[in-house]
Design an enzyme around this catalytic site. Structure first.
Site: not given
Length: 369
Positions: A44, A199, A206, A209, A215
DNA sequence: CAGTCGTGGAC
DNA sequence: TGTCCAAGACT
């Protein structure tokens, strides 16, 4: 910031298809093959403002050298910085090191499980704390990184600047409300994968997606226009000089202060050329610097190389001079004399690492410099 | 709270 | 080539 509430219906349209997509098309990443909170924490931190492909080799090297929190805590900061060399944002390495020492002294060398304790650690903000708690400890805390922000701004067609305080607050609320209670860990990684691989900022895919049909930005044809981005600022350009002062086979280097830009890294001595100085005065500034800081009144120096470098908030042209001397001047901290063979043991910034590389290559080719 | 803090991928 | 910007935090 007023928007439709995030209810169970929205969660069904968003979360469920996203999880399904992730289970078949999610990325296989090394920190997803472990349940060690230390490894997940490290990933992270390395991934803050850093792409996966860039962080990957650093992640492996780091864990080989410091496989545990205790190993990291007992290391020298300089050794940690050496492993971070080239990754940028070196405060991350400093904070990681300090946090490891806090964990050893106060938390039995383990990542705590309370949000308050985790976010209190240096280098860990709200998003990173949420990710660690959720992925490493099976809790349920939201994140709002660049990926989540972009995905949410598009899915809900947020036609306002997400940096506005009220919009940011709504996005956090939204991120929290969308999280499934039971599969939170996979959900977080799913939404980050979606932002990183589908994205994406420019030309999102798209058609690949899983939530395209729901969306709002897609429906409005706004998917490439959202999120609203800040106007780009012009970054200033500065000239710097640096000197490779050589006596026999040794060169003089200097360690940067532990605060500020490139903190704790080594470099070849030099400084920024005054803003208003004319062309050709760089050599004069260079001579003055070595006279005032090191008492060198003679100067057998010549241009060695010129390096262009871009930082976040300014551009730099680094004029490097090769500078031979008969005798070593006394090197008081933060200065140090090092043999050329051992230069690569010290952490340098990327710009100065190019100088190290040049010196090392010349030596390997049997040339003096 | 806007500025600081690195570097490289992608296009 | 320049431009954006990446699993943000800290001051």
């Amino acid at each position: 910031m007023i928007k439709n509430p995030i209810d169970a219906a929205v969660r069904r349209r968003f979360t469920a298809p996203l999880l399904e997509w992730y289970h078949s098309l999610g990325r296989d990443l090394p920190w997803r093959r472990t349940d060690d909170p230390y490894c997940i924490w490290l990933s992270e931190i390395m991934l803050q403002q850093t792409q996966v492909v860039t962080a990957l080799p650093y992640y492996h090297r780091f864990l080989e050298t410091f496989p545990t929190i205790k190993a990291l805590a007992s290391a020298d900061l300089e050794a940690v910085l050496k492993l971070w060399q080239g990754l940028g944002y070196y405060a991350r390495a400093r904070h990681l090191h300090r946090a490891a020492q806090i964990l050893v002294s106060q938390f039995s060398a383990k990542m705590p499980e309370s949000f308050e304790s985790v976010i209190a650690l240096p280098g860990i903000g709200r998003s990173t704390a949420g990710a660690i708690l959720t992925i490493a400890h099976g809790k349920c805390h939201p994140i709002l990184d660049g990926n989540v922000r972009r995905v949410l701004c598009r899915f809900f067609a947020i036609e306002r600047d997400p940096r506005e305080k009220s919009v940011d607050a709504w996005l956090w609320h939204c991120s929290e409300m969308l999280m499934p209670k039971h599969n939170a860990s996979h959900y977080l990684q799913a939404i980050m994968d979606l932002g990183a691989t589908v994205c994406v900022p420019k030309q999102p895919s798209c058609t690949r997606c899983p939530v395209e049909k729901s969306c709002a930005a897609r429906k409005k044809g706004l998917e490439t226009l959202l999120p609203i981005r800040a106007p780009s600022k012009k970054v200033p350009h500065y000239d710097y000089f640096a000197g490779v002062l050589c006596v026999d086979n040794a060169v003089l280097i200097r360690r940067r202060p532990l605060k500020g830009l490139l903190a704790g890294l080594w470099e070849f001595p030099g400084e920024r050329v005054a803003e208003n100085s004319k062309q050709g005065s760089i050599v004069l500034a260079y001579e003055r610097f070595f006279r005032e800081h090191l008492g060198l009144d003679t100067c057998e120096c010549k241009p060695y190389m010129t390096i262009q470098h871009v930082f976040t908030h300014f551009k730099m042209t680094l004029h490097v001079f090769l500078h031979h001397s008969k005798k070593r001047v006394e090197a008081v901290f933060p200065f140090d004399w090092v043999e050329r063979e051992t230069l690569s043991e010290r952490p340098f910034s990327s710009a100065h690492q190019k100088i190290v590389l040049q010196l090392t290559q010349k030596q390997n080719q049997g040339e003096l410099f």
